[in-house]
Write an enzyme that holds these catalytic residues in place. Structure first.
Site, PDB file in Angstrom:
ATOM      1  N   ASP A   1       0.810  -1.224   0.000  1.00  0.00           N
ATOM      2  CA  ASP A   1       0.000   0.000   0.000  1.00  0.00           C
ATOM      3  C   ASP A   1       0.842   1.272   0.000  1.00  0.00           C
ATOM      4  O   ASP A   1       0.453   2.279  -0.601  1.00  0.00           O
ATOM      5  CB  ASP A   1      -0.959   0.011   1.201  1.00  0.00           C
TER       6      ASP A   1
ATOM      7  N   ASN B   1      -5.135  -1.961  -4.292  1.00  0.00           N
ATOM      8  CA  ASN B   1      -6.340  -2.023  -3.459  1.00  0.00           C
ATOM      9  C   ASN B   1      -6.140  -1.145  -2.229  1.00  0.00           C
ATOM     10  O   ASN B   1      -6.574  -1.466  -1.132  1.00  0.00           O
ATOM     11  CB  ASN B   1      -6.626  -3.479  -3.063  1.00  0.00           C
TER      12      ASN B   1
ATOM     13  N   ASP C   1     -10.540  -2.056  12.230  1.00  0.00           N
ATOM     14  CA  ASP C   1      -9.554  -3.018  11.725  1.00  0.00           C
ATOM     15  C   ASP C   1      -9.126  -3.999  12.812  1.00  0.00           C
ATOM     16  O   ASP C   1      -9.143  -5.218  12.624  1.00  0.00           O
ATOM     17  CB  ASP C   1      -8.328  -2.283  11.172  1.00  0.00           C
TER      18      ASP C   1
ATOM     19  N   GLU D   1     -11.337  -4.574   2.179  1.00  0.00           N
ATOM     20  CA  GLU D   1     -10.642  -5.380   1.180  1.00  0.00           C
ATOM     21  C   GLU D   1     -11.530  -6.497   0.637  1.00  0.00           C
ATOM     22  O   GLU D   1     -11.424  -6.912  -0.503  1.00  0.00           O
ATOM     23  CB  GLU D   1      -9.354  -5.957   1.776  1.00  0.00           C
TER      24      GLU D   1
ATOM     25  N   HIS E   1      -5.351  -9.019   3.707  1.00  0.00           N
ATOM     26  CA  HIS E   1      -4.233  -9.198   4.641  1.00  0.00           C
ATOM     27  C   HIS E   1      -4.694  -9.476   6.068  1.00  0.00           C
ATOM     28  O   HIS E   1      -4.127 -10.315   6.768  1.00  0.00           O
ATOM     29  CB  HIS E   1      -3.341  -7.957   4.593  1.00  0.00           C
ATOM     30  N   ARG E   2      -5.749  -8.787   6.504  1.00  0.00           N
ATOM     31  CA  ARG E   2      -6.162  -8.953   7.903  1.00  0.00           C
ATOM     32  C   ARG E   2      -6.822 -10.313   8.149  1.00  0.00           C
ATOM     33  O   ARG E   2      -6.740 -10.846   9.248  1.00  0.00           O
ATOM     34  CB  ARG E   2      -7.079  -7.820   8.355  1.00  0.00           C
TER      35      ARG E   2
ATOM     36  N   LYS F   1       0.232  -6.525   1.810  1.00  0.00           N
ATOM     37  CA  LYS F   1      -0.466  -5.231   1.718  1.00  0.00           C
ATOM     38  C   LYS F   1       0.018  -4.279   2.814  1.00  0.00           C
ATOM     39  O   LYS F   1       0.215  -3.096   2.573  1.00  0.00           O
ATOM     40  CB  LYS F   1      -1.975  -5.448   1.822  1.00  0.00           C
TER      41      LYS F   1
END
Ligand code: DC
Length: 670
Positions: free
Chosen positions: A49, A96, A320, A348, A407-408, A433
């Site tokens: 990112d 993204n 998040d 995402e 990613h998370r 990311k």
């Protein structure tokens, strides 16, 4: 790599240096780019990112010494363009990265140029209408190139007029407000932004205001309703600026400490942080975790009774990090409710749907609403609930988790490995990311380590290597690092008593291990480091504290999934004190001398039994009497004496001891 298998994890402890915050990095990159002056950024996040943002800025003509694509970004100098990008037309690919496309769209709308912004297919499904509507109110010419309300976008030259307040929604993403606030000072005019709805994720707007102030622009805030920027303010570089560690990334490690015993300490965020996600630690505390705060660190331990409590929380302020709580809920003592998380649906991936699907694979009962998730863990190890006697849906075999290019999802599901089954993470590289080295860092605090210590020639090396093979683990022969140090010092003509000189060598040792061969640079030194003379030299350099410190990080870096067998003298006491199993392998000096004698004779090398015995005894004495990390059976290590047994029996005894130590550690409460 299409997947990564995580073994069942039993404990977590240690310390992690966090990568830089994504939210702060991308805001600082943009502000530095439009400011007057040069900004030196320290601790910048190096991830997909931030590279997207940096590449876009470079295309816009911002001068930054970007090296080859793979140069680390940690410390970076950006020469600001003083409010107007040099390039008046560009096509920009935003991947993204929401933190890149939203603020750039707003800034480019002020530039009187011709730009196009696009991203990956998922980016074209993520809403941007609220921002575009806000920008159109002040005269910006922005058009949708695909579906109305979504990227890709085209921006054309237009006259920006701020004669009335801009009215925007704040209930889909706070990034729309952030984008407007950061861009408006570029007009030089007075500007007012008014919210037409409740604003979500407020702490992210606080980060924005805080960083704008660092670059010299003040925003007057009336509640969360109205924001006023008086005209004539210009962004000015603060000179040097430091990026905090990423508080969202911290959540995985803190949760690991809460689930896996701890203490786990994250370095880079603390009580002075400007990121809202540090409040994740408070949510974890409500689950019973024991949390400690420093200015620049946070640490987490499991509750005193080992059991995390169920929760029912409004998590709008930490959207998040809240994902980490959804997975932590698997370890709670009852149903857990995550409320006010509607924004998950436009991230995402649709994170509410994805989370529900994957948690169900782990036996949890999950109720999914438009803006909430209720997770009831299966709480049952044997497959039959002790309360109801009903067979549960808890899996008994490895569970493969899909990550949805999010990613998370990948990072928070690594915590599921503390449950009853091993976990396969599909497409683990999506963590790039925001945290390309996530799984290496996670391994540093969780991957199982077996420490095998003991005196020279006790058979440790052979036994440890075979044990590693049997378990499918990596293998670290730490003695070889001391031997390599002695060899390279000898070759470089450095006196073995020159502590700092030898330590410097040890720190930068160009050593590599490939297929049971050991290399120093390009040279195969497998046999050269096994001579008696180098063994004696190794024992000498191993007594130097600075040398031991220099080799510490290198040894710890061997801790990887699915696990590590490490042999040496201080594996269980200093290098891996939290090893899940510790063995002290020994034999009488006479037996060891005899083994060494046979080995040498077999290799056709000259050997004298009495001299070997004397050498070994001297080496034992030196290794045991030195001031740092002396050779001794460390606390909690199981002693296995091989004087009377052969290698096969020793391997079997060690494997049996490891199994029983691991079983004992899984059932312990914290
Ligand atoms: O295990 P080995 O014989 O290859 O070790 C060589 C020397 O290095 C030995 O004299 C002790 C030292 N050593 C140490 O001090 N700590 C370790 N973890 C491993 C080896």
């Amino acid at each position: 790599m299409n997947y990564l298998d995580l073994p069942r994890l039993t404990c977590a402890a240690g310390s992690i240096q966090l990568p830089g915050s994504k939210s702060i990095s991308n805001r600082i990159l943009l502000l530095s780019a439009v400011a007057d002056g040069v900004t030196e950024i320290h601790g910048l996040l190096d991830s997909d990112d931030t590279r997207v943002m940096l590449a876009a800025l470079t295309k816009l003509g911002v001068d930054s010494p970007v090296g080859a694509d793979d140069t680390p970004l940690l410390a970076k100098k950006i020469t600001g363009c003083g409010g107007a990008f040099p390039n008046k037309s560009a096509e920009l690919f935003m991947g993204n990265a929401g933190t890149a496309i939203r603020p750039l769209t707003a800034a480019l709308a002020m530039m009187n140029g011709e730009y196009q912004l696009s991203g990956v297919p998922r980016m074209h499904e993520r809403p941007i209408a609220d921002l575009v509507d806000g920008l159109r109110q002040i005269g910006a010419d922005i058009r949708y190139l695909g579906n109305d309300g979504f990227p890709p976008l085209s921006i054309r030259p237009a006259q920006i007029k701020l004669d009335a307040p801009i009215r925007v929604r704040g209930d889909v993403s706070s990034q729309f407000l952030t984008a407007l606030l950061m861009a408006l000072p570029l007009t030089g005019q007075d500007a007012i932004v008014e919210m037409t709805t409740e604003l979500i994720s407020k702490p992210y707007v606080e980060i924005t205001l805080n960083l704008m102030a660092r670059f010299g622009v003040m925003v007057k805030r009336d509640g969360w309703q109205r924001f006023t920027i008086s005209g004539g303010q210009k962004y000015r570089s603060p000179g040097v600026i430091h990026v905090e560690g990423d508080a969202s990334s911290a959540s995985y490690f803190l949760a690991a400490g809460a689930i896996g015993g701890g203490p786990v300490r994250v370095e880079g965020v603390g009580k002075n942080s400007i990121q809202g996600d540090v409040h994740f630690a408070e949510a974890l505390e409500k689950m019973g975790a024991r949390i400690d705060w420093g200015d620049n660190w946070i640490s987490a331990r499991a509750p005193a009774n080992g059991k995390l409590k169920a929760f029912d929380l409004d998590l709008n302020h930490i959207p998040d990090a809240a994902m980490t709580l959804a997975v932590a809920a698997l370890f709670a003592d009852g149903p857990c409710t995550l409320r006010n998380i509607a924004s998950w649906r436009v991230k995402e991936t649709d994170r509410i749907a994805a989370m529900a699907t994957e948690l169900r694979k782990l036996g949890a009962t999950v109720e999914e609403g438009a803006d909430y998730l209720r997770v009831t863990p299966s709480n049952n190890i044997e497959g039959v609930s002790p309360d109801t006697g009903i067979a549960s849906s808890a899996p008994t075999d490895m569970v493969a988790i899909n990550t949805y290019d999010d990613h998370r999802m990948a990072m928070c599901f690594s915590l599921a490995a503390f449950g009853d089954v091993p976990i396969r993470i599909n497409d683990p590289e999506c963590v790039a990311k925001t945290f390309p080295d996530y799984f290496d860092a996670f391994a540093q605090i969780t991957a199982p380590v077996v420490a095998i210590d003991g005196p020279s020639a006790s058979g440790k090396g052979t036994v440890a290597e075979r044990v590693a093979k049997a378990l499918g683990y990596h293998y670290l022969d730490s003695g070889s690092l001391y031997r390599l140090t002695a060899l390279s010092a000898t070759q470089a003509g450095i006196d073995l008593d020159d502590e700092l000189g030898v330590a410097e060598l040890a720190k930068n040792l160009p050593a590599s291990f490939e297929h049971s061969r050991i290399y120093l640079g390009a040279k195969d030194v497998t046999d050269a480091i096994r001579t008696e003379a180098i063994g004696v030299g190794a024992s000498k350099v191993a007594a130097l504290p600075a040398v031991r410190t220099a080799l510490l990080a290198r040894q710890r870096a061997y801790r990887r999934f699915p696990g590590l067998v490490a042999d040496g003298r201080d594996m269980g006491s200093v290098v891996f004190p939290a090893a899940v199993a510790k063995i002290f392998l020994t034999a009488s000096a006479e037996a060891r001398a005899e083994r060494r004698y046979k080995q040498l004779i077999q290799k056709g090398m000259p050997a004298k039994l009495r001299a070997l015995l004397q050498d070994l005894q001297e080496r034992d004495a030196r290794d045991s009497s030195r001031s740092v990390a002396p050779l001794k059976q460390s606390e909690g290590a199981v002693c296995i004496d091989t004087t009377q047994i052969g290698i096969d029996e020793a391997v079997a005894a060690v494997l049996a001891s490891i199994a029983s130590q691991i079983a004992a550690s899984s059932s312990k409460s914290f």
